[in-house]
Write a protein that holds these residues in place. Sequence first.
Motif, PDB file in Angstrom:
ATOM      1  N   GLY B 356       0.792  -1.226   0.000  1.00 39.28           N
ATOM      2  CA  GLY B 356       0.000   0.000   0.000  1.00 39.28           C
ATOM      3  C   GLY B 356       0.820   1.269   0.000  1.00 39.28           C
ATOM      4  N   GLN B 357       2.126   1.127  -0.102  1.00 43.56           N
ATOM      5  CA  GLN B 357       2.985   2.306  -0.015  1.00 43.56           C
ATOM      6  C   GLN B 357       2.898   3.171  -1.284  1.00 43.56           C
ATOM      7  N   CYS B 358       2.848   2.543  -2.466  1.00 37.27           N
ATOM      8  CA  CYS B 358       2.839   3.298  -3.719  1.00 37.27           C
ATOM      9  C   CYS B 358       1.431   3.291  -4.323  1.00 37.27           C
ATOM     10  N   SER B 359       0.962   4.440  -4.727  1.00 40.44           N
ATOM     11  CA  SER B 359      -0.412   4.549  -5.256  1.00 40.44           C
ATOM     12  C   SER B 359      -0.662   3.646  -6.470  1.00 40.44           C
ATOM     13  N   PRO B 360       0.229   3.601  -7.460  1.00 43.94           N
ATOM     14  CA  PRO B 360      -0.073   2.762  -8.631  1.00 43.94           C
ATOM     15  C   PRO B 360      -0.327   1.309  -8.259  1.00 43.94           C
ATOM     16  N   GLU B 363      -3.665   1.093  -5.671  1.00 42.95           N
ATOM     17  CA  GLU B 363      -4.937   1.284  -6.363  1.00 42.95           C
ATOM     18  C   GLU B 363      -5.064   0.367  -7.579  1.00 42.95           C
ATOM     19  N   GLY B 364      -3.942   0.246  -8.322  1.00 42.68           N
ATOM     20  CA  GLY B 364      -3.996  -0.497  -9.584  1.00 42.68           C
ATOM     21  C   GLY B 364      -4.272  -1.968  -9.405  1.00 42.68           C
ATOM     22  N   THR B 365      -3.679  -2.577  -8.380  1.00 35.09           N
ATOM     23  CA  THR B 365      -3.900  -4.013  -8.190  1.00 35.09           C
ATOM     24  C   THR B 365      -5.364  -4.297  -7.851  1.00 35.09           C
ATOM     25  N   GLY B 366      -5.957  -3.429  -7.052  1.00 36.35           N
ATOM     26  CA  GLY B 366      -7.371  -3.596  -6.710  1.00 36.35           C
ATOM     27  C   GLY B 366      -8.263  -3.392  -7.920  1.00 36.35           C
ATOM     28  N   TRP B 367      -7.884  -2.428  -8.744  1.00 37.69           N
ATOM     29  CA  TRP B 367      -8.663  -2.137  -9.958  1.00 37.69           C
ATOM     30  C   TRP B 367      -8.638  -3.349 -10.892  1.00 37.69           C
ATOM     31  N   MET B 368      -7.447  -3.899 -11.092  1.00 31.59           N
ATOM     32  CA  MET B 368      -7.334  -5.069 -11.974  1.00 31.59           C
ATOM     33  C   MET B 368      -8.131  -6.242 -11.421  1.00 31.59           C
ATOM     34  N   GLU B 369      -8.054  -6.424 -10.114  1.00 31.99           N
ATOM     35  CA  GLU B 369      -8.790  -7.543  -9.515  1.00 31.99           C
ATOM     36  C   GLU B 369     -10.292  -7.403  -9.770  1.00 31.99           C
ATOM     37  N   LYS B 370     -10.805  -6.185  -9.589  1.00 27.96           N
ATOM     38  CA  LYS B 370     -12.245  -5.974  -9.757  1.00 27.96           C
ATOM     39  C   LYS B 370     -12.679  -6.189 -11.202  1.00 27.96           C
ATOM     40  N   GLY B 380     -18.440  -8.597 -17.890  1.00 27.64           N
ATOM     41  CA  GLY B 380     -17.336  -7.898 -18.542  1.00 27.64           C
ATOM     42  C   GLY B 380     -17.774  -7.138 -19.781  1.00 27.64           C
ATOM     43  N   LYS B 381     -16.891  -6.243 -20.194  1.00 24.08           N
ATOM     44  CA  LYS B 381     -17.128  -5.469 -21.418  1.00 24.08           C
ATOM     45  C   LYS B 381     -15.944  -5.684 -22.351  1.00 24.08           C
ATOM     46  N   MET B 382     -16.184  -5.525 -23.629  1.00 23.33           N
ATOM     47  CA  MET B 382     -15.097  -5.705 -24.597  1.00 23.33           C
ATOM     48  C   MET B 382     -13.943  -4.736 -24.352  1.00 23.33           C
ATOM     49  N   SER B 383     -14.277  -3.588 -23.769  1.00 20.10           N
ATOM     50  CA  SER B 383     -13.221  -2.603 -23.507  1.00 20.10           C
ATOM     51  C   SER B 383     -12.373  -2.966 -22.285  1.00 20.10           C
ATOM     52  N   ASP B 384     -12.817  -3.982 -21.537  1.00 21.29           N
ATOM     53  CA  ASP B 384     -12.092  -4.328 -20.310  1.00 21.29           C
ATOM     54  C   ASP B 384     -10.657  -4.776 -20.564  1.00 21.29           C
ATOM     55  N   MET B 385     -10.453  -5.484 -21.668  1.00 21.29           N
ATOM     56  CA  MET B 385      -9.102  -5.994 -21.921  1.00 21.29           C
ATOM     57  C   MET B 385      -8.117  -4.840 -22.135  1.00 21.29           C
ATOM     58  N   ASP B 386      -8.548  -3.851 -22.917  1.00 23.26           N
ATOM     59  CA  ASP B 386      -7.679  -2.685 -23.117  1.00 23.26           C
ATOM     60  C   ASP B 386      -7.484  -1.928 -21.808  1.00 23.26           C
ATOM     61  N   LEU B 387      -8.543  -1.876 -21.027  1.00 27.46           N
ATOM     62  CA  LEU B 387      -8.448  -1.201 -19.731  1.00 27.46           C
ATOM     63  C   LEU B 387      -7.416  -1.900 -18.838  1.00 27.46           C
ATOM     64  N   LEU B 388      -7.485  -3.227 -18.814  1.00 23.68           N
ATOM     65  CA  LEU B 388      -6.543  -3.984 -17.978  1.00 23.68           C
ATOM     66  C   LEU B 388      -5.098  -3.770 -18.432  1.00 23.68           C
ATOM     67  N   VAL B 389      -4.890  -3.799 -19.749  1.00 24.51           N
ATOM     68  CA  VAL B 389      -3.535  -3.581 -20.266  1.00 24.51           C
ATOM     69  C   VAL B 389      -3.058  -2.177 -19.898  1.00 24.51           C
ATOM     70  N   ASP B 390      -3.959  -1.220 -19.997  1.00 24.28           N
ATOM     71  CA  ASP B 390      -3.608   0.167 -19.680  1.00 24.28           C
ATOM     72  C   ASP B 390      -3.241   0.307 -18.199  1.00 24.28           C
ATOM     73  N   VAL B 391      -4.051  -0.282 -17.334  1.00 28.73           N
ATOM     74  CA  VAL B 391      -3.758  -0.199 -15.896  1.00 28.73           C
ATOM     75  C   VAL B 391      -2.433  -0.896 -15.590  1.00 28.73           C
ATOM     76  N   SER B 392      -2.227  -2.067 -16.203  1.00 29.59           N
ATOM     77  CA  SER B 392      -0.984  -2.804 -15.924  1.00 29.59           C
ATOM     78  C   SER B 392       0.236  -1.986 -16.350  1.00 29.59           C
ATOM     79  N   LYS B 393       0.115  -1.284 -17.481  1.00 29.28           N
ATOM     80  CA  LYS B 393       1.242  -0.447 -17.925  1.00 29.28           C
ATOM     81  C   LYS B 393       1.504   0.700 -16.959  1.00 29.28           C
ATOM     82  N   LYS B 394       0.430   1.170 -16.327  1.00 31.59           N
ATOM     83  CA  LYS B 394       0.593   2.308 -15.410  1.00 31.59           C
ATOM     84  C   LYS B 394       1.125   1.873 -14.047  1.00 31.59           C
ATOM     85  N   ILE B 395       1.061   0.588 -13.773  1.00 29.73           N
ATOM     86  CA  ILE B 395       1.661   0.080 -12.523  1.00 29.73           C
ATOM     87  C   ILE B 395       3.133  -0.254 -12.765  1.00 29.73           C
TER      88      ILE B 395
END
Lengths: 175, 453
Positions: B356-360, B363-370, B380-395
């Motif tokens: 929990g020390q770093c925001s990415p 927050e990001g791990t919880g977002w991906m899990e959800k 799920g939505k078709m856009s979820d896969m791009d969203l997941l890739v985007d979040v993973s890149k930001k972590i």
Amino acid sequence: MLRVENITHQPVEFSPALMAQFADFVSRYPEGKQKSALLPMLHAVQAEQGWLSVPAMDKVAAYLGIEAIEVYEVATFYTMYFLRPQGKFMLEVCRTGPCCLVGAEKIMDHLEQKLGVKEGEVTPDGLFSWRGVECLAACGFGPVLQIGPEYTFYENLTTESVDQLLGDLKAKANN
Amino acid sequence: MGRKLLLEHINVPGINTFDVYRSKGGYAAVEKALKTLTPDEVVEEVKKSGLRGRGGAGFPTGMKWSFLAKPEGVPRYLVCNADESEPGTFKDRYLMTHIPHLLIEGMIIASFALGSKTSYIYVRGEMMPQIRILEKAIAEAKAAGFLGKNILGTGYDLELYVQPGGGAYICGEETALIESLEGKRGNPRIKPPFPAIAGLYGCPTVVNNVESIAATVPIIRDGGDEYAKIGIGRSTGTKLISAGGNLKRPGVYEIELGVPVEEFIFSDEYCGGIANGKRLKAVVAGGSSVPILPANLILKTAAGDARVMSYEGLSEGGFATGTMMGSGGFIAFDEDQCIVRNTWNFARFYHHESCGQCSPCREGTGWMEKVLHRLENGHGKMSDMDLLVDVSKKIEGNTICPLGDAAAWPVASAIRHFRDEFEWHVTNPTEAVSRNFGLAHYADPLPKPEVIA
């Protein structure tokens, strides 16, 4: 998180054996670095008391000469410390990937059904609690569970072996 | 049969005791190091061996040792990282359980090389049986004169202690481990300074994995050059692989680096193939944090060559078509396994274990899990896969410690290689959910849709 159950003013007594353990732990670190003994001390307190109450943690803080908040922040960070009373036997089932590939979720469902309590709850007789925990480093022998405070391991679980285990634990508690 | 350096005597009755271990040549390497070599010569042998850290990063061990600062009048520390909790990895627990003196002997050699007079083995708290085993082994070694004051009459003093963790995956990261050993929350430190300069109590410290330290025993016994003859390329020596998942014979295997992956999975010497007559679907080769690969890419590289079990062999092709050796946690998935579900499981793990020390990361791990949870549960939505890739890149690359990368890679690689399976969950939500019925604990069969970007 510190819960309301922790806010008790009942005094806590530590046994002489526990105090001797404290001294042994502190002797392992350089002078002035006695805070390093905090994690092993909390394990020892929990093994004796069953959980970590606020008075117990305050007593540990006093022994180490550190602020009580330093103990709370450690006790709330690590998953092994119980901040409220648990069943006499806490069954911890690994719920992480490899164990789930070989049926860990079915074992958790079975435990919930057999014990009649949800994850984290205590059975009415006070004997059992159960919860899912993250990887227990026994991925080749899953599903696995462990029981504290000795953290005895049970591997390659089936619903039948879980039933046998519960029966054995009940018999042990009654003896 | 490949050479066994660590598990050679694993099946000898009583090998967990000092007397039996000694009768099999145990502690001869300590005698050789302390009586015939200088600390610098021990470091040199380890450098010559080419040993790379067996905890996951694969950094050359001898080089790591040579970085240790040696200021006058300041203690130096060796800390063994026995906080094994990477999903898929269980080799260190196995080694400590069955042949604890190998680790104790390695600790003495490494401590001598580094000039440490007090060393610690930080064992994850859940491994209480292993802690008791190690404490017994330490007492035996001390009684025999291999620990304590004036070891073997050489004038070298060493005290060795076992430290239990409190249950936190993050403490496998070396600076978090040091924080924990100092009695604090396991929050990783910003580097630099590296532990070699300012580690435990602000003193120069080396943190090494259990297997790395154990490997110093055969290195000193046989010489670094002999060790370097085993293996392939810059992947020298042997490696413990913990094999789990849907294999006929899961377990811990010691391989000579360079064994073909196909041989490791299917030969009777190792895993014996896939359990229950199923076909291989995918493999996570180095613990949950490394990229997952579909069967065709784990058995052969993109160029069509047989892929081998080595640091370079597994990473052949980079993250596009390759993976990593990591900790050697080898998880096989059969054709019936759901990649989305497994990816969600791993994402939940990293969310749970983020300090929990770093925001990415927090927050990001919880977002991906959800998002993964809703995909697996038919919302799920078709856009979820791009969203997941985007979040993973930001972590990835944006956190103090590598846990962020470890959380991002499984998600990104699963979508890279199994995107059609993720899309199937969107187009066939009822079927996706129906597979979960009967597993009440796994997921709510009638989940409420969550509104996430």
